[in-house]
Structures are given as C-alpha cells and as structure tokens.
Design an enzyme around this catalytic site. Sequence first.
Site, PDB file in Angstrom:
ATOM      1  N   TYR A  34      70.317 -42.900 142.803  1.00 30.81           N
ATOM      2  CA  TYR A  34      69.150 -43.622 142.276  1.00 30.81           C
ATOM      3  C   TYR A  34      68.427 -44.365 143.398  1.00 30.81           C
ATOM      4  O   TYR A  34      67.197 -44.356 143.477  1.00 30.81           O
ATOM      5  CB  TYR A  34      69.617 -44.595 141.199  1.00 30.81           C
ATOM      6  CG  TYR A  34      68.507 -45.247 140.408  1.00 30.81           C
ATOM      7  CD1 TYR A  34      67.721 -44.495 139.540  1.00 30.81           C
ATOM      8  CD2 TYR A  34      68.258 -46.612 140.509  1.00 30.81           C
ATOM      9  CE1 TYR A  34      66.718 -45.085 138.799  1.00 30.81           C
ATOM     10  CE2 TYR A  34      67.259 -47.217 139.771  1.00 30.81           C
ATOM     11  CZ  TYR A  34      66.485 -46.447 138.924  1.00 30.81           C
ATOM     12  OH  TYR A  34      65.487 -47.038 138.189  1.00 30.81           O
ATOM     13  N   ASP A  66      55.291 -37.323 127.885  1.00 33.70           N
ATOM     14  CA  ASP A  66      56.717 -37.579 127.681  1.00 33.70           C
ATOM     15  C   ASP A  66      57.315 -36.348 127.032  1.00 33.70           C
ATOM     16  O   ASP A  66      56.623 -35.354 126.795  1.00 33.70           O
ATOM     17  CB  ASP A  66      56.919 -38.821 126.799  1.00 33.70           C
ATOM     18  CG  ASP A  66      58.206 -39.573 127.141  1.00 33.70           C
ATOM     19  OD1 ASP A  66      59.261 -38.919 127.235  1.00 33.70           O
ATOM     20  OD2 ASP A  66      58.159 -40.801 127.312  1.00 33.70           O
ATOM     21  N   SER A 118      59.005 -44.830 125.524  1.00 36.51           N
ATOM     22  CA  SER A 118      60.070 -45.828 125.383  1.00 36.51           C
ATOM     23  C   SER A 118      60.030 -46.810 126.541  1.00 36.51           C
ATOM     24  O   SER A 118      59.364 -46.578 127.551  1.00 36.51           O
ATOM     25  CB  SER A 118      61.448 -45.149 125.326  1.00 36.51           C
ATOM     26  OG  SER A 118      61.698 -44.447 126.536  1.00 36.51           O
ATOM     27  N   ASP A 171      57.975 -31.961 131.131  1.00 31.64           N
ATOM     28  CA  ASP A 171      59.110 -32.359 131.954  1.00 31.64           C
ATOM     29  C   ASP A 171      58.519 -32.793 133.292  1.00 31.64           C
ATOM     30  O   ASP A 171      57.905 -31.991 133.999  1.00 31.64           O
ATOM     31  CB  ASP A 171      60.057 -31.177 132.128  1.00 31.64           C
ATOM     32  CG  ASP A 171      61.234 -31.472 133.052  1.00 31.64           C
ATOM     33  OD1 ASP A 171      61.196 -32.483 133.779  1.00 31.64           O
ATOM     34  OD2 ASP A 171      62.180 -30.664 133.065  1.00 31.64           O
TER      35      ASP A 171
END
Length: 252
Positions: free
Chosen positions: A151, A36, A15, A49
């Site tokens: 983040y 993925d 994605s 993962d």
Amino acid sequence: MKLAGQAAIVAGGASGLGAAAARHLESLGMNVGVIDLDPVEGLSFARADISDFGQVNAAVIALSERHGAPRLVLNTTGTGGSGLCTGPDAMVDSEVFRRVLLVNTLGSFNLVKAAGEVMAQAEPDEDGGRGVIVNTSSIVAMEGQIGTAPYAAAKGGVNAMTLPLAREFARHGIRIVTIAPGIFETPMFSNARGPMVDWLREQVVYPDRPGKAVEFAEMVAHIGCNAMLNGTVIRLDGAFRVPPGRYDWWER
C-alpha cells in the site's frame, strides 16, 4: 474556479470518502457523475474497473456526454493488501503486491489520462483554466508501518506522479493535486475492530479523533476553487504521524 453548474466525476463515489465527496459536490451545485463497480442512488453512474484503461476511458466519455466535460475529477478508489512479506505469517506475495499497484497506482494514472484528454478539449475559463484532477494517496506513503509495504509503495507512486503530471498538464490549464488522508471515519474503518484499530485512533494529535468524511469532501471542494493549489500532496491528518507498528498484529 466556480463549482456551481460545472460537471464533476468521482471515481470510487459509491462508498466512503468518495461517496461523501460526491454528495458534497452535488450540494454545491455541481453535476456529479460516479465511476465505480456499484451504482449510486440519485447520481449518474458509469461502471468501470479503475485498473482497466479501456473501461475507465469509456466511463469518462459516457459521463462527459451526459454532463459536459468535467471541471473537477476526483479519484478515491483503492485497495489494501496489507500483511507481512516473509516468515510463517507472510500474507503478501508478488500477486498481492501487483494487484495493489494496479488498482492504486495504475488506476490513478488511468483516470488522469482519460479525464485529461476530455478536459483538454473543453473551453477554458476566463483565466485559461480547464479544471483540476484530484488523486487520493495516504500518509502511509510517507510513514508506512510494518505490514503496509504494498500500500505504501502504491500510494507513494501516486504522490510521485503528482508534480510531473501537473507540469505536463499545465499547457492545458489543468491542475493536478493529491490529498494524503490520515485516519478517517469511513464505514470500513468504523466497523473494524482489534488492537491495531484502537492504536490508530489514539494517534491523531488534534482534533483528537479520526477525520470526518465531510472534512475530506470540503478539502476537495477547496482545491477545486483555489487555483494556486497545484502539483502538490496535501496531508489531511490532524498532525498524525504513523509509528512503526508491531509484528504481532499480523500473526495468525
């Protein structure tokens, strides 16, 4: 490095920016494998993962057995976990922070280590090179707004490891480069709504729009071809600089 005919691995290729990069590299003649949690139609796939080294290592080995040792490895995996850390509207605790670090920072290291082991065993090209590993950071790592501490810290770790890894991997002829994107039109961002999203769209200087996913993909391909790009973090942001933001965006 010539891309056509070479193998590439894109982690997070199901994605967003990763999917755009995987398709673009394929259009340039590369044999692309995707790591993925979800398969990608028409491309080789290995499930993993990214925060689990054993899974990542097995995925890299499986894709390398199908296509040969990769010459370009891209990691676009990541997770957010934004919000305030204190007060009645706090959403970020130590477990949220830990998960963001595991996926973004440890995940990046896991892929570098797994891919580097395979790439180091490949035959070098005429210049002694064996390819490049590209990580994805964010301009939030340099200018994090209110509510992005996890983040920013996680992507800051990706930035910080770029140069020492490039220095270490130089003996194998492997380059390490990080891209720090600004605001890009991915499905997740395009479908988002609210005052913060509207504000973010207005901050890009020129072009006065969010980036297109293909523009990220083109940067990945250029890094693959340009041997002098190594040990650096490249901002890809249209001169966007992140202002502090507002507390009330996180109020519940």
